[in-house]
Design a protein around this motif. Structure first.
Motif, PDB file in Angstrom:
ATOM      1  N   LEU A  32      92.432 -75.407  18.738  1.00 22.88           N
ATOM      2  CA  LEU A  32      93.377 -76.436  18.318  1.00 22.88           C
ATOM      3  C   LEU A  32      92.766 -77.804  18.625  1.00 22.88           C
ATOM      4  N   VAL A  33      92.461 -78.561  17.588  1.00 17.13           N
ATOM      5  CA  VAL A  33      91.919 -79.909  17.765  1.00 17.13           C
ATOM      6  C   VAL A  33      93.082 -80.883  17.793  1.00 17.13           C
ATOM      7  N   ARG A  34      93.335 -81.445  18.944  1.00 18.12           N
ATOM      8  CA  ARG A  34      94.475 -82.351  19.091  1.00 18.12           C
ATOM      9  C   ARG A  34      94.189 -83.729  18.493  1.00 18.12           C
ATOM     10  N   GLU A  35      92.955 -84.225  18.666  1.00 20.31           N
ATOM     11  CA  GLU A  35      92.657 -85.576  18.171  1.00 20.31           C
ATOM     12  C   GLU A  35      91.195 -85.698  17.779  1.00 20.31           C
ATOM     13  N   PHE A  36      90.966 -86.431  16.697  1.00 20.18           N
ATOM     14  CA  PHE A  36      89.631 -86.816  16.235  1.00 20.18           C
ATOM     15  C   PHE A  36      89.613 -88.333  16.259  1.00 20.18           C
ATOM     16  N   ALA A  37      88.874 -88.917  17.219  1.00 18.95           N
ATOM     17  CA  ALA A  37      88.921 -90.367  17.437  1.00 18.95           C
ATOM     18  C   ALA A  37      87.569 -91.016  17.213  1.00 18.95           C
ATOM     19  N   ILE A  38      87.596 -92.166  16.532  1.00 18.19           N
ATOM     20  CA  ILE A  38      86.434 -93.032  16.415  1.00 18.19           C
ATOM     21  C   ILE A  38      86.731 -94.252  17.268  1.00 18.19           C
ATOM     22  N   GLY A  39      85.939 -94.462  18.339  1.00 18.17           N
ATOM     23  CA  GLY A  39      86.179 -95.558  19.262  1.00 18.17           C
ATOM     24  C   GLY A  39      87.036 -95.124  20.435  1.00 18.17           C
ATOM     25  N   PHE A  40      87.214 -96.048  21.386  1.00 14.45           N
ATOM     26  CA  PHE A  40      88.056 -95.813  22.556  1.00 14.45           C
ATOM     27  C   PHE A  40      89.104 -96.918  22.641  1.00 14.45           C
ATOM     28  N   VAL A  44      94.077 -98.451  16.510  1.00 17.66           N
ATOM     29  CA  VAL A  44      94.162 -99.422  15.422  1.00 17.66           C
ATOM     30  C   VAL A  44      94.794 -98.754  14.202  1.00 17.66           C
ATOM     31  N   PHE A  45      94.486 -97.475  14.028  1.00 18.63           N
ATOM     32  CA  PHE A  45      95.005 -96.707  12.891  1.00 18.63           C
ATOM     33  C   PHE A  45      95.128 -95.256  13.328  1.00 18.63           C
ATOM     34  N   SER A  46      96.177 -94.586  12.842  1.00 19.89           N
ATOM     35  CA  SER A  46      96.333 -93.162  13.168  1.00 19.89           C
ATOM     36  C   SER A  46      97.098 -92.453  12.068  1.00 19.89           C
ATOM     37  N   ILE A  47      96.779 -91.188  11.885  1.00 19.66           N
ATOM     38  CA  ILE A  47      97.475 -90.340  10.933  1.00 19.66           C
ATOM     39  C   ILE A  47      97.361 -88.892  11.409  1.00 19.66           C
ATOM     40  N   VAL A  48      98.418 -88.119  11.230  1.00 24.91           N
ATOM     41  CA  VAL A  48      98.427 -86.709  11.625  1.00 24.91           C
ATOM     42  C   VAL A  48      98.310 -85.855  10.378  1.00 24.91           C
ATOM     43  N   LYS A  49      97.368 -84.913  10.415  1.00 23.97           N
ATOM     44  CA  LYS A  49      97.195 -84.000   9.290  1.00 23.97           C
ATOM     45  C   LYS A  49      96.666 -82.662   9.802  1.00 23.97           C
ATOM     46  N   ASN A  50      97.325 -81.584   9.383  1.00 25.79           N
ATOM     47  CA  ASN A  50      96.890 -80.227   9.754  1.00 25.79           C
ATOM     48  C   ASN A  50      96.647 -80.085  11.251  1.00 25.79           C
ATOM     49  N   GLU A  51      97.662 -80.407  12.039  1.00 27.40           N
ATOM     50  CA  GLU A  51      97.673 -80.243  13.503  1.00 27.40           C
ATOM     51  C   GLU A  51      96.901 -81.325  14.244  1.00 27.40           C
ATOM     52  N   THR A  52      96.070 -82.111  13.592  1.00 25.26           N
ATOM     53  CA  THR A  52      95.169 -83.036  14.268  1.00 25.26           C
ATOM     54  C   THR A  52      95.579 -84.488  14.052  1.00 25.26           C
ATOM     55  N   LEU A  53      95.540 -85.270  15.133  1.00 23.63           N
ATOM     56  CA  LEU A  53      95.762 -86.714  15.058  1.00 23.63           C
ATOM     57  C   LEU A  53      94.418 -87.391  14.830  1.00 23.63           C
ATOM     58  N   ILE A 145     108.335 -81.834  23.263  1.00 18.63           N
ATOM     59  CA  ILE A 145     108.754 -83.222  23.123  1.00 18.63           C
ATOM     60  C   ILE A 145     109.167 -83.785  24.480  1.00 18.63           C
ATOM     61  N   MET A 146     108.435 -84.796  24.924  1.00 15.52           N
ATOM     62  CA  MET A 146     108.764 -85.489  26.171  1.00 15.52           C
ATOM     63  C   MET A 146     108.745 -86.988  25.906  1.00 15.52           C
ATOM     64  N   ASP A 147     109.817 -87.665  26.303  1.00 17.07           N
ATOM     65  CA  ASP A 147     109.944 -89.108  26.055  1.00 17.07           C
ATOM     66  C   ASP A 147     109.733 -89.415  24.575  1.00 17.07           C
ATOM     67  N   GLU A 148     110.217 -88.531  23.733  1.00 17.94           N
ATOM     68  CA  GLU A 148     110.136 -88.667  22.264  1.00 17.94           C
ATOM     69  C   GLU A 148     108.694 -88.633  21.745  1.00 17.94           C
ATOM     70  N   ARG A 149     107.769 -88.193  22.581  1.00 12.86           N
ATOM     71  CA  ARG A 149     106.391 -87.989  22.139  1.00 12.86           C
ATOM     72  C   ARG A 149     106.167 -86.495  21.941  1.00 12.86           C
ATOM     73  N   SER A 150     105.703 -86.151  20.755  1.00  8.28           N
ATOM     74  CA  SER A 150     105.569 -84.740  20.384  1.00  8.28           C
ATOM     75  C   SER A 150     104.138 -84.264  20.555  1.00  8.28           C
ATOM     76  N   THR A 151     103.972 -83.107  21.203  1.00  9.44           N
ATOM     77  CA  THR A 151     102.661 -82.478  21.381  1.00  9.44           C
ATOM     78  C   THR A 151     102.768 -81.013  20.995  1.00  9.44           C
ATOM     79  N   GLN A 152     101.905 -80.545  20.138  1.00 12.27           N
ATOM     80  CA  GLN A 152     101.932 -79.143  19.728  1.00 12.27           C
ATOM     81  C   GLN A 152     101.464 -78.265  20.883  1.00 12.27           C
ATOM     82  N   ILE A 153     102.166 -77.172  21.120  1.00 13.57           N
ATOM     83  CA  ILE A 153     101.743 -76.261  22.187  1.00 13.57           C
ATOM     84  C   ILE A 153     100.420 -75.601  21.780  1.00 13.57           C
TER      85      ILE A 153
END
Length: 418
Positions: A32-40, A44-53, A145-153
């Motif tokens: 399960l890939v939770r996030e694919f990030a460019i930079g630290f 600046v921009f984010s989108i969720v698609k097929n389980e991945t942010l 869901i914690m503090d209205e932030r959703s994380t896939q198990i």
């Protein structure tokens, strides 16, 4: 503006290719890939698609692919805790709400007796103020869901640690590997655009007002001897010329199938390490699709060897840390390279790509090489290292790398403005 665009495109390409290697293997092996990030830093921009942010972040200092199980999972529910549950059409739990349950009035509230989100995917508990016990099946893609932030198990079979040693090693190695692949591809493109160096010592061009022009050397001349010694490679030619600053050399060249003797005196040029001779000629190039691939492999190997040599010198103290460059230094160098043309910019991108691949394979904590060391130790021991201990090592390593980055960036700024 041109440099800014070129730097953004180059940086984005290098990081994207590297992280895509990690991402692709992780997906293919069922992680399960939770996030694919460019930079630290901040998003600046984010989108969720097929389980991945997918995110683009503010600081151009790298990137990352966050795979479930590589770091401790944030989901921690204990017996006695009150949680809210919502269900899908099949009666499976698809949302686990830890707080702010008032914002989810349709949620079914229970007091947890037992919960297993790793293997059996079940939740057992009692309705508040009731004695009736419930047992629910949890959907493998349910959201926490914690503090209205959703994380896939992440069930255990979707976590990094559940995969075989070989799969984990491949996932870690895939990032640097893709940087080597990118370098090879760029050199193939360059070879097909501008040509591949010829096998003999045929002159491609002569620099104006150079010792070669003054001596009468011409394009398409083939140097076959210097001072009576036969030569057959460009390396031999360079070695003799560079070791003979201000010394007259008699060269024998083939011109229109005739041998011609030419007297050339290489100019003395100061370098960081020594004084070398230069005559002002370039090696001829020829376009050959069949030779492009072996040429690209040779260039990738040559630059890899050079980078590894410099890394060794840095480790042994032959180079100071001052020679290292961070984003600021790379931007400044990119600015200079961009002014010399597209071909040089492409070469610079290829060199940075192979450099990124090699540096990430160094056996340092938090880098791919450091993580590969732990996977290798597991293969030897037959059991994994304690995840908490490994996590501490990587955290310390990451902190030291960030400190090094700050020092290097400060040195870059000083070189630019002081």
């Amino acid at each position: 503006m041109t440099t800014i665009i070129a730097f953004i495109l180059m940086f984005g390409l290098l990081v994207f290719v590297h992280e895509f290697g990690h991402f692709y293997v992780a997906k293919k092996t069922g992680m399960l890939v939770r996030e694919f990030a460019i930079g630290f830093g901040p998003k600046v921009f984010s989108i969720v698609k097929n389980e991945t942010l997918y995110t683009i972040r503010l600081l151009p200092m790298g990137g990352y692919v966050r795979v479930a199980g590589e770091d401790p999972e944030i989901i921690d529910i204990k017996p006695g805790q009150h949680i809210g549950l919502t269900f899908n059409n099949d009666g499976e739990v698809n949302q686990i709400i830890v707080n702010n349950k008032a914002k989810h009035p349709d949620a079914f509230i229970i007091e947890v007796e037992h919960i297993d989100l790793d293997h059996n995917l079940t939740i057992e508990g009692y309705e508040i103020d009731e004695e009736k016990k419930y047992s629910f099946r949890v959907n493998e893609k349910a959201d926490f869901i914690m503090d209205e932030r959703s994380t896939q198990i992440a069930p255990y079979n979707r976590q990094f640690g559940s995969k075989s040693v070989g799969q984990r090693a491949l996932q870690l190695f895939a990032g640097p590997l893709m940087n080597f692949v990118l370098t090879i591809v760029i050199f193939i493109v360059l070879a097909n655009i501008q040509g591949v160096p010829v096998d003999d010592v045929r002159i491609g061009s002569v620099v104006n007002d150079s010792p070669a022009q003054e001596a009468g050397l011409q394009a398409n001349d083939t140097v076959i001897g210097i001072e009576g010694t036969s030569i057959s490679s460009w390396d031999e030619f360079q070695e003799i010329v560079q070791s003979s600053p201000n010394e007259s050399l008699e060269m024998t060249v083939l011109r229109n199938d005739e041998e011609v003797a030419v007297e050339v005196t290489p100019a003395a040029v100061e370098t960081a390490e020594d004084t070398i001779g230069q005559v002002g000629v370039t090696l001829a190039l020829e376009k050959s699709f069949l030779r492009a691939i072996p040429y690209s492999l040779e260039e990738t190997y040559r630059w890899s060897t050079l980078i590894l040599t410099n890394v060794t010198k840095l480790i042994t103290g032959q180079f100071s840390i001052d020679v290292l460059s961070g984003p600021v230094g790379i931007y400044d160098a990119t600015d200079q390279v961009v002014k010399t043309g597209l071909m040089n910019f492409m070469t610079w991108t290829a060199v940075l790509s192979v450099n990124l691949g090699i540096m990430n394979l160094l056996p340092l904590p938090a880098l791919d090489g450091g993580r590969l060391i732990f996977v290798g130790l597991e293969a030897v021991r037959g059991k994994p290292i304690d995840p908490q201990k490994e996590g501490i090592v990587h955290f310390i390593g990451f902190a030291l790398l960030m400190l090094l980055m700050i020092v290097v960036t400060w040195n870059d700024i000083q070189r630019l403005f002081l």
